[in-house]
Design an enzyme around this catalytic site. Structure first.
Site, PDB file in Angstrom:
ATOM      1  CB  THR A 268      90.291  85.421 -34.106  1.00  0.00           C
ATOM      2  OG1 THR A 268      89.130  84.621 -33.949  1.00  0.00           O
ATOM      3  CG2 THR A 268      91.485  84.671 -33.587  1.00  0.00           C
TER       4      THR A 268
ATOM      5  N   GLY B 240     100.522  83.775 -41.004  1.00  0.00           N
ATOM      6  CA  GLY B 240     100.291  84.291 -39.650  1.00  0.00           C
ATOM      7  C   GLY B 240     101.394  85.186 -39.136  1.00  0.00           C
TER       8      GLY B 240
ATOM      9  CE  LYS C  57      96.907  81.988 -45.174  1.00  0.00           C
ATOM     10  NZ  LYS C  57      96.690  80.921 -44.187  1.00  0.00           N
TER      11      LYS C  57
END
Ligand code: HSE
Length: 435
Positions: free
Chosen positions: A13, A132, A203
């Protein structure tokens, strides 16, 4: 212009998005980098029909990429922490700069990689590892460099936020939405990482390290996922003026210890971050000089993540083109200047609570519950008692409490659950006002 050669490992991806955006926006990217960036070689187990690889050298062995003398930057997008770790270490030892989107790798092995990268004077960059497409790593390490960071809180798993949003707005089933998130390429290879909070924990430790100048402490984080959230709690929270979001929270306490926790949280519906829906991510960072700042954008997906990967490639290419091949520390400052910090045990953390109980519809029940709460110095801020549904002898009671130490709440919950008129386990969700 100086040529900068990329060795791209992984064509899934994020890898395919990176390949295609590099090609599509080559003119803008090269102008910004001051360098002629090209993919010299691709290492992938199989081709991707979405990528036109003509003219590009392709190998099935990613270690050939790390050894290729023409490659300046190895871009690791294969994921996982076994082959990926070995690949990154090999690339560093071969004097290559590394760009990765791999949050698990940085969160779990970033301390050793930081030292290895400093030793070999190369950059390891990971903007795509957190939130992201949002440039939150750069915001923390550069944009907010003037500040002492007081706290940060973020929605940092796109899949989880997508699931919560679809359940709330469309009443969809958890499993059904998860399958859609997988089909859209949002979810991790093992989706329990998304729904049990592990991805968000990866994260958060990265953000906390950058915010507080400390080594990565993945083993110390308190982690709870969204898998136990029920649609009824989302509705009751809304009635009380709150939204339920899965948050990662890192806060510096007055004594200097750090709160590091990931869990579902009620947030006042009026906060901007409470209205961040779908696959979007958002991080609020409170600095002593700037105040509260909010970073918002797509938290997963092919091209949004590629955008962050390419920002790192550009930054390294700029550095190469300036011939300033000095090492840039992986955690924002030289590893030996990081200061170890103790992480507060979850029992020592103070938050408000949303509680949902199922109790017998009899006089005196509420007074016994409130007595137990008051014995633990817990006061009630709001209370809803629903009418019994026809034919049922029990009613749901929803409470919002003031801030209380987790250990006191644990004790009160144990005592309340022991009351004969209370059935089932109490549902509890922490509340953060974020002000
Ligand atoms: N599975 C991750 C998420 C991908 O949903 O946020 C981006 O890190």
């Amino acid at each position: 212009m100086i040529a900068v050669k990329i060795g791209l490992c992984g064509l899934g991806t994020v890898g395919s998005g990176t390949f295609n955006v590099l090609k599509r926006n080559a003119a803008e990217i090269n102008a910004r980098a001051g360098a002629d960036i090209s993919v010299a070689t691709v290492g992938a187990r199989r081709d991707n029909p979405h990528c036109d690889l003509s003219g590009v050298q392709v190998t099935r062995d990613v270690f050939e990429v790390a050894a290729d003398p023409h490659v300046d930057i190895v871009v690791e997008l294969i994921g996982g922490t076994t082959t990926a770790k070995e690949l990154v270490e090999t690339a560093i030892k071969n004097g290559k700069h590394v760009v990765t989107a791999n949050k698990a790798l940085i969160a779990e092995f970033g301390n050793e990689l930081a030292q290895l990268a400093e030793e070999h004077k190369v950059v390891v960059a990971y903007e795509a590892a957190v939130a992201g497409g949002i440039p939150i790593i750069r915001a923390l390490s550069e944009g907010l460099a003037a500040n002492k960071i007081e706290w940060l809180a973020g929605i940092i798993n796109g899949t989880g936020n997508f699931i919560l949003t679809e359940m709330r707005d469309k009443g969809r089933e958890f499993e059904d939405v998860l399958q859609e998130a997988q089909a859209l390429g949002y979810a991790e290879a093992d989706p329990t990482f998304d729904v049990e909070g592990i991805d968000a924990a990866h994260k958060l430790v990265i953000l906390a390290s950058l915010a507080f100048g400390m080594p990565l402490k993945f083993d110390s984080i308190y982690t709870e996922g969204i898998s136990k959230i029920e649609t009824v709690d989302v509705a009751y929270a809304a009635e009380l003026g709150y939204q339920i979001k899965h948050l990662g929270i890192a806060r510096q306490s007055e004594v200097g210890a750090i709160e590091l926790r990931v869990h579902p949280t009620l947030i006042p519906a009026t906060r901007l971050i409470a209205n961040v829906d779908g696959v979007s991510n958002a991080v609020v960072v409170k600095g002593d000089a700037v105040g509260a700042t909010l970073y918002y954008g797509p938290g997963a997906g092919s091209e949004p993540t590629a955008s962050a990967v390419i920002s790192d490639i550009v930054s390294i290419a700029q550095m190469i083109s300036l011939q300033a091949k000095a090492a840039q520390p992986l955690l924002g400052r030289a590893f030996d200047t990081l200061v170890d910090r103790s992480i507060l045990d979850i029992e020592e953390i103070e938050t408000a609570y949303y509680l949902r109980l199922l109790v017998d519809d009899k006089p005196g029940v509420l007074s016994q519950i409130t007595q137990i709460l008051s014995d633990s110095s817990i006061s009630i801020e709001a209370l809803i008692q629903k009418q019994p549904v026809d034919g049922q002898a029990q009613v749901p009671v929803i409470l919002l409490t003031n801030k209380v130490f987790e250990k006191n709440m644990n004790r009160a919950i144990t005592d309340i659950e022991a009351l004969p008129m209370v059935s089932e386990k109490i549902i509890r969700i922490r509340v953060e006002r974020l002000d």
